[in-house]
Motif scaffolding. Structure first.
Motif, PDB file in Angstrom:
ATOM      1  N   THR A   1     -26.825  44.230  41.088  1.00 47.45           N
ATOM      2  CA  THR A   1     -27.832  43.358  41.192  1.00 47.45           C
ATOM      3  C   THR A   1     -28.893  43.906  41.378  1.00 47.45           C
ATOM      4  O   THR A   1     -30.161  43.376  41.041  1.00 47.45           O
ATOM      5  N   ASP A   2     -29.081  45.217  41.813  1.00 41.84           N
ATOM      6  CA  ASP A   2     -30.492  46.024  41.756  1.00 41.84           C
ATOM      7  C   ASP A   2     -30.985  46.095  40.468  1.00 41.84           C
ATOM      8  O   ASP A   2     -32.210  46.080  40.267  1.00 41.84           O
ATOM      9  N   VAL A   3     -30.232  46.650  39.541  1.00 43.77           N
ATOM     10  CA  VAL A   3     -30.574  46.804  38.100  1.00 43.77           C
ATOM     11  C   VAL A   3     -31.093  45.521  37.507  1.00 43.77           C
ATOM     12  O   VAL A   3     -31.927  45.354  36.959  1.00 43.77           O
ATOM     13  N   LEU A   4     -30.226  44.190  37.869  1.00 44.74           N
ATOM     14  CA  LEU A   4     -30.880  43.062  37.369  1.00 44.74           C
ATOM     15  C   LEU A   4     -31.936  42.660  37.946  1.00 44.74           C
ATOM     16  O   LEU A   4     -33.190  42.333  37.100  1.00 44.74           O
ATOM     17  N   ASP A   5     -32.338  42.769  39.180  1.00 39.24           N
ATOM     18  CA  ASP A   5     -33.697  42.716  39.864  1.00 39.24           C
ATOM     19  C   ASP A   5     -34.876  43.432  39.213  1.00 39.24           C
ATOM     20  O   ASP A   5     -35.691  43.116  39.011  1.00 39.24           O
ATOM     21  N   SER A   6     -34.412  44.783  38.953  1.00 39.03           N
ATOM     22  CA  SER A   6     -35.219  45.688  38.503  1.00 39.03           C
ATOM     23  C   SER A   6     -35.936  45.245  36.835  1.00 39.03           C
ATOM     24  O   SER A   6     -36.904  45.633  36.404  1.00 39.03           O
ATOM     25  N   MET A   7     -34.650  44.683  36.403  1.00 40.95           N
ATOM     26  CA  MET A   7     -35.205  44.186  35.193  1.00 40.95           C
ATOM     27  C   MET A   7     -35.665  42.681  35.047  1.00 40.95           C
ATOM     28  O   MET A   7     -36.105  42.173  33.870  1.00 40.95           O
TER      29      MET A   7
ATOM     30  N   ASP B   1     -15.196  44.238  52.306  1.00 41.04           N
ATOM     31  CA  ASP B   1     -14.478  45.643  52.671  1.00 41.04           C
ATOM     32  C   ASP B   1     -13.984  46.284  51.266  1.00 41.04           C
ATOM     33  O   ASP B   1     -13.256  47.334  51.332  1.00 41.04           O
ATOM     34  N   ASP B   2     -14.418  45.899  50.283  1.00 41.77           N
ATOM     35  CA  ASP B   2     -14.178  46.238  48.926  1.00 41.77           C
ATOM     36  C   ASP B   2     -14.844  47.701  48.502  1.00 41.77           C
ATOM     37  O   ASP B   2     -16.197  47.598  48.685  1.00 41.77           O
ATOM     38  N   SER B   3     -14.401  48.513  48.205  1.00 37.17           N
ATOM     39  CA  SER B   3     -14.804  49.910  47.838  1.00 37.17           C
ATOM     40  C   SER B   3     -15.728  49.825  46.698  1.00 37.17           C
ATOM     41  O   SER B   3     -16.754  50.520  46.654  1.00 37.17           O
ATOM     42  N   LEU B   4     -15.822  48.375  46.107  1.00 39.77           N
ATOM     43  CA  LEU B   4     -16.597  48.520  44.861  1.00 39.77           C
ATOM     44  C   LEU B   4     -17.937  47.695  45.246  1.00 39.77           C
ATOM     45  O   LEU B   4     -18.695  47.554  44.376  1.00 39.77           O
ATOM     46  N   LEU B   5     -18.086  47.308  46.488  1.00 41.30           N
ATOM     47  CA  LEU B   5     -19.048  46.762  46.978  1.00 41.30           C
ATOM     48  C   LEU B   5     -20.522  47.296  46.508  1.00 41.30           C
ATOM     49  O   LEU B   5     -21.482  46.865  46.164  1.00 41.30           O
ATOM     50  N   PRO B   6     -20.544  48.704  47.013  1.00 39.79           N
ATOM     51  CA  PRO B   6     -21.883  49.383  46.540  1.00 39.79           C
ATOM     52  C   PRO B   6     -22.177  49.342  44.932  1.00 39.79           C
ATOM     53  O   PRO B   6     -23.477  49.421  44.802  1.00 39.79           O
ATOM     54  N   ASN B   7     -21.242  49.198  44.088  1.00 46.85           N
ATOM     55  CA  ASN B   7     -21.310  49.306  42.725  1.00 46.85           C
ATOM     56  C   ASN B   7     -21.729  47.926  42.316  1.00 46.85           C
ATOM     57  O   ASN B   7     -22.677  47.776  41.347  1.00 46.85           O
ATOM     58  N   ASN B   8     -21.339  46.990  42.743  1.00 43.08           N
ATOM     59  CA  ASN B   8     -21.733  45.669  42.581  1.00 43.08           C
ATOM     60  C   ASN B   8     -23.286  45.373  43.074  1.00 43.08           C
ATOM     61  O   ASN B   8     -23.998  44.773  42.183  1.00 43.08           O
ATOM     62  N   ARG B   9     -23.406  45.890  44.201  1.00 39.46           N
ATOM     63  CA  ARG B   9     -24.901  45.759  44.634  1.00 39.46           C
ATOM     64  C   ARG B   9     -25.795  46.508  43.764  1.00 39.46           C
ATOM     65  O   ARG B   9     -27.029  46.363  43.652  1.00 39.46           O
ATOM     66  N   ALA B  10     -25.266  47.585  43.225  1.00 39.31           N
ATOM     67  CA  ALA B  10     -26.323  48.515  42.416  1.00 39.31           C
ATOM     68  C   ALA B  10     -26.656  47.609  41.200  1.00 39.31           C
ATOM     69  O   ALA B  10     -27.673  47.490  40.655  1.00 39.31           O
TER      70      ALA B  10
END
Length: 178
Positions: free
Chosen positions: A134-140, A123-132
């Motif tokens: 991990t998406d950068v880490l995956d893309s790299m 329920d943290d409002s920062l969840l989408p940013n943390n997911r983003a």
């Protein structure tokens, strides 16, 4: 910088050398991890991605990370983060944000085997940013643990995991001192 505290310089070039010089430590990345929560999570990720040669692993809890300077500067109502931390210079934020540092230093991060773990409340409002991030880490192609999401928790200390030292030890590579 600009009359404010220079936290990065203090941690990397004053605090760590002081601790290594005055305490019984392993004065190398193989014996050092960095961890932090909220704004400290941002700092831990930033320093680890900027200087993966100094840390074996990084762990964040509810990291206060933002993909752009505009989002970061407007994150806290009534607090002028841009003035206090970045002298109203968005490029300073962009140079040091974990998203950009992960992209810029991907090969270096991968080559040293930096351990990366992130925890955040469901329920943290920062969840989408943390997911983003991990998406950068995956893309790299940067290896990392799966983002650990704690259902029902917001931006709070209950997200901090007590197994952090045990988690970091898997990345320490040194001979046991008796």
């Amino acid at each position: 910088m600009y009359g404010h505290e220079m936290v990065e310089t203090t941690i990397l070039y004053e605090l760590i050398p002081h601790i290594d010089g005055n305490f019984r430590t392993i004065p190398a990345r193989e014996g050092r991890a960095i961890m932090g929560g909220s704004m400290g999570g941002l700092g831990a990720l930033r320093l680890a991605f900027k200087r993966p040669d100094m840390f074996s692993s990084v762990r964040s809890w509810s990291a206060a990370i933002f993909p752009t300077a505009d989002q970061a500067f407007n994150a806290v109502a009534g607090v002028d983060i841009s003035e206090y931390m970045f002298n109203n210079d968005a490029s300073l934020y962009e140079k040091g944000n974990p998203y950009n540092l992960a992209k810029q230093n991907a090969d270096w991060i991968k080559s040293v085997g930096l351990g990366i773990h992130m925890d955040v409340g469901g329920d943290d409002s920062l969840l989408p940013n943390n997911r983003a991030l991990t998406d950068v880490l995956d893309s790299m192609g940067i290896p990392h643990d799966a983002l650990q999401i704690f259902p029902g928790l917001g931006h709070e200390w209950r997200v901090v995991s007590l197994d952090s030292l045990q988690w970091a030890k898997q990345y320490f590579s040194y001979t046991q001192i008796n």
